[in-house]
Design a protein around this motif. Structure first.
Motif, PDB file in Angstrom:
ATOM      1  N   UNK A  20      72.134  39.527  72.835  1.00 29.53           N
ATOM      2  CA  UNK A  20      71.162  38.530  72.412  1.00 29.53           C
ATOM      3  C   UNK A  20      71.918  37.397  71.740  1.00 29.53           C
ATOM      4  N   UNK A  21      71.540  36.182  72.056  1.00 27.74           N
ATOM      5  CA  UNK A  21      72.092  35.003  71.415  1.00 27.74           C
ATOM      6  C   UNK A  21      71.178  34.643  70.246  1.00 27.74           C
ATOM      7  N   UNK A  22      71.713  34.656  69.043  1.00 25.46           N
ATOM      8  CA  UNK A  22      70.919  34.290  67.872  1.00 25.46           C
ATOM      9  C   UNK A  22      70.790  32.768  67.875  1.00 25.46           C
ATOM     10  N   UNK A  23      69.581  32.294  68.046  1.00 23.60           N
ATOM     11  CA  UNK A  23      69.337  30.855  68.130  1.00 23.60           C
ATOM     12  C   UNK A  23      68.865  30.268  66.806  1.00 23.60           C
ATOM     13  N   UNK A  24      68.277  31.092  65.956  1.00 23.73           N
ATOM     14  CA  UNK A  24      67.753  30.620  64.675  1.00 23.73           C
ATOM     15  C   UNK A  24      67.951  31.693  63.612  1.00 23.73           C
ATOM     16  N   UNK A  25      68.495  31.287  62.470  1.00 19.21           N
ATOM     17  CA  UNK A  25      68.738  32.218  61.372  1.00 19.21           C
ATOM     18  C   UNK A  25      68.536  31.479  60.049  1.00 19.21           C
ATOM     19  N   UNK A  26      67.297  31.346  59.616  1.00 14.13           N
ATOM     20  CA  UNK A  26      66.042  31.928  60.103  1.00 14.13           C
ATOM     21  C   UNK A  26      65.361  31.019  61.137  1.00 14.13           C
ATOM     22  N   UNK A  27      64.316  31.560  61.748  1.00  8.95           N
ATOM     23  CA  UNK A  27      63.469  30.809  62.668  1.00  8.95           C
ATOM     24  C   UNK A  27      62.364  30.182  61.826  1.00  8.95           C
ATOM     25  N   UNK A  28      62.385  28.857  61.720  1.00 14.66           N
ATOM     26  CA  UNK A  28      61.394  28.145  60.898  1.00 14.66           C
ATOM     27  C   UNK A  28      60.361  27.494  61.797  1.00 14.66           C
ATOM     28  N   UNK A  29      59.125  27.501  61.352  1.00 12.26           N
ATOM     29  CA  UNK A  29      58.059  26.820  62.068  1.00 12.26           C
ATOM     30  C   UNK A  29      56.960  26.475  61.083  1.00 12.26           C
ATOM     31  N   UNK A  30      56.092  25.576  61.521  1.00 16.58           N
ATOM     32  CA  UNK A  30      55.033  25.079  60.646  1.00 16.58           C
ATOM     33  C   UNK A  30      53.712  25.153  61.383  1.00 16.58           C
ATOM     34  N   UNK A  31      52.676  25.489  60.659  1.00 13.83           N
ATOM     35  CA  UNK A  31      51.322  25.509  61.204  1.00 13.83           C
ATOM     36  C   UNK A  31      50.440  24.798  60.192  1.00 13.83           C
ATOM     37  N   UNK A  32      49.936  23.625  60.576  1.00 11.52           N
ATOM     38  CA  UNK A  32      49.196  22.831  59.616  1.00 11.52           C
ATOM     39  C   UNK A  32      50.099  22.462  58.467  1.00 11.52           C
ATOM     40  N   UNK A  33      49.670  22.770  57.263  1.00 12.56           N
ATOM     41  CA  UNK A  33      50.472  22.465  56.080  1.00 12.56           C
ATOM     42  C   UNK A  33      51.248  23.670  55.551  1.00 12.56           C
ATOM     43  N   UNK A  34      51.321  24.721  56.341  1.00 15.91           N
ATOM     44  CA  UNK A  34      51.988  25.940  55.894  1.00 15.91           C
ATOM     45  C   UNK A  34      53.306  26.116  56.638  1.00 15.91           C
ATOM     46  N   UNK A  35      54.372  26.338  55.870  1.00 12.79           N
ATOM     47  CA  UNK A  35      55.686  26.597  56.443  1.00 12.79           C
ATOM     48  C   UNK A  35      55.915  28.102  56.541  1.00 12.79           C
ATOM     49  N   UNK A  36      56.524  28.519  57.634  1.00 13.81           N
ATOM     50  CA  UNK A  36      56.827  29.931  57.869  1.00 13.81           C
ATOM     51  C   UNK A  36      58.293  30.057  58.238  1.00 13.81           C
ATOM     52  N   UNK A  37      58.836  31.252  58.006  1.00 13.86           N
ATOM     53  CA  UNK A  37      60.163  31.545  58.535  1.00 13.86           C
ATOM     54  C   UNK A  37      60.304  33.036  58.782  1.00 13.86           C
ATOM     55  N   UNK A  38      60.620  33.334  60.023  1.00 12.09           N
ATOM     56  CA  UNK A  38      60.920  34.699  60.444  1.00 12.09           C
ATOM     57  C   UNK A  38      62.430  34.851  60.333  1.00 12.09           C
ATOM     58  N   UNK A  39      62.893  36.057  60.055  1.00  7.13           N
ATOM     59  CA  UNK A  39      64.312  36.268  59.797  1.00  7.13           C
ATOM     60  C   UNK A  39      65.231  35.753  60.902  1.00  7.13           C
ATOM     61  N   UNK A  40      64.922  36.084  62.161  1.00  8.64           N
ATOM     62  CA  UNK A  40      65.803  35.685  63.263  1.00  8.64           C
ATOM     63  C   UNK A  40      65.016  35.229  64.480  1.00  8.64           C
ATOM     64  N   UNK A  41      65.579  34.301  65.198  1.00  9.29           N
ATOM     65  CA  UNK A  41      65.114  33.942  66.527  1.00  9.29           C
ATOM     66  C   UNK A  41      66.265  34.225  67.471  1.00  9.29           C
ATOM     67  N   UNK A  42      65.977  34.785  68.638  1.00  8.04           N
ATOM     68  CA  UNK A  42      67.046  35.126  69.580  1.00  8.04           C
ATOM     69  C   UNK A  42      66.567  34.919  71.001  1.00  8.04           C
ATOM     70  N   UNK A  43      67.546  34.777  71.891  1.00  7.81           N
ATOM     71  CA  UNK A  43      67.247  34.568  73.304  1.00  7.81           C
ATOM     72  C   UNK A  43      68.244  35.349  74.138  1.00  7.81           C
ATOM     73  N   UNK A  44      67.744  35.905  75.221  1.00  5.44           N
ATOM     74  CA  UNK A  44      68.602  36.619  76.166  1.00  5.44           C
ATOM     75  C   UNK A  44      68.461  35.919  77.503  1.00  5.44           C
ATOM     76  N   UNK A  45      69.527  35.305  77.951  1.00  4.52           N
ATOM     77  CA  UNK A  45      69.486  34.579  79.214  1.00  4.52           C
ATOM     78  C   UNK A  45      69.531  35.558  80.373  1.00  4.52           C
ATOM     79  N   UNK A  46      68.660  35.324  81.338  1.00  4.57           N
ATOM     80  CA  UNK A  46      68.592  36.185  82.518  1.00  4.57           C
ATOM     81  C   UNK A  46      69.530  35.652  83.596  1.00  4.57           C
ATOM     82  N   UNK A  47      69.481  34.376  83.844  1.00  4.09           N
ATOM     83  CA  UNK A  47      70.368  33.731  84.803  1.00  4.09           C
ATOM     84  C   UNK A  47      70.506  32.277  84.385  1.00  4.09           C
ATOM     85  N   UNK A  48      71.504  31.619  84.917  1.00 10.94           N
ATOM     86  CA  UNK A  48      71.777  30.247  84.505  1.00 10.94           C
ATOM     87  C   UNK A  48      70.576  29.328  84.718  1.00 10.94           C
TER      88      UNK A  48
END
Length: 138
Positions: A20-48
């Protein structure tokens, strides 16, 4: 910014061992006026040329004396994050990462099993001593 879980780097290393490629550490996002952060965001590439699988991982240690208190906290975070991710990044799948010992004890209780099923909680079970993923539970 909230503090990283004691096993944050352990889970990060375990995911990287599974390509897994760690893309975000942490993964931050916003919904309305509320900020969130999940510990990690990751991606696994299947093919180019193809888009890969994308996940978000909320890491928990379950080291407090009360596992049920830890579970309440984890469940609340998980459900909130999943709700917001569905609106902001619907392609990303959210997982709750829990240590092997907690999975083998608290997560085997009838209450916990019913809650996991009812709320459709996806788990990553990790072994902190060996820095590996033991099981993916969908």
């Amino acid at each position: 910014m909230s503090a990283k879980d004691i096993f944050h780097e352990t889970v990060k290393q375990a995911l990287e061992k599974e390509q897994w490629l760690i893309t975000d550490d942490p993964l931050r996002f916003k919904f309305g006026d509320v900020n969130f952060q999940v510990d990690l965001g990751a991606e696994k590439l299947i093919a180019a040329e193809k888009a890969g699988d994308k996940i978000a991982v909320e890491i928990k240690s379950f080291l407090n004396p009360s596992a049920i208190t830890d579970f309440y906290s984890a469940l609340g975070q998980f459900l909130s994050y999943r709700l917001v991710l569905k609106a902001t990044e619907p392609e990303r799948v959210l997982y709750l990462a829990v240590p092997l010992d907690a999975y083998q004890t608290f997560f085997q209780l009838e209450f916990t099993q019913i809650a996991l099923e009812q709320y459709q909680i996806l788990l990553i079970v990790y072994d902190p001593a060996n820095e590996v993923i033991v099981q993916w539970i969908r």
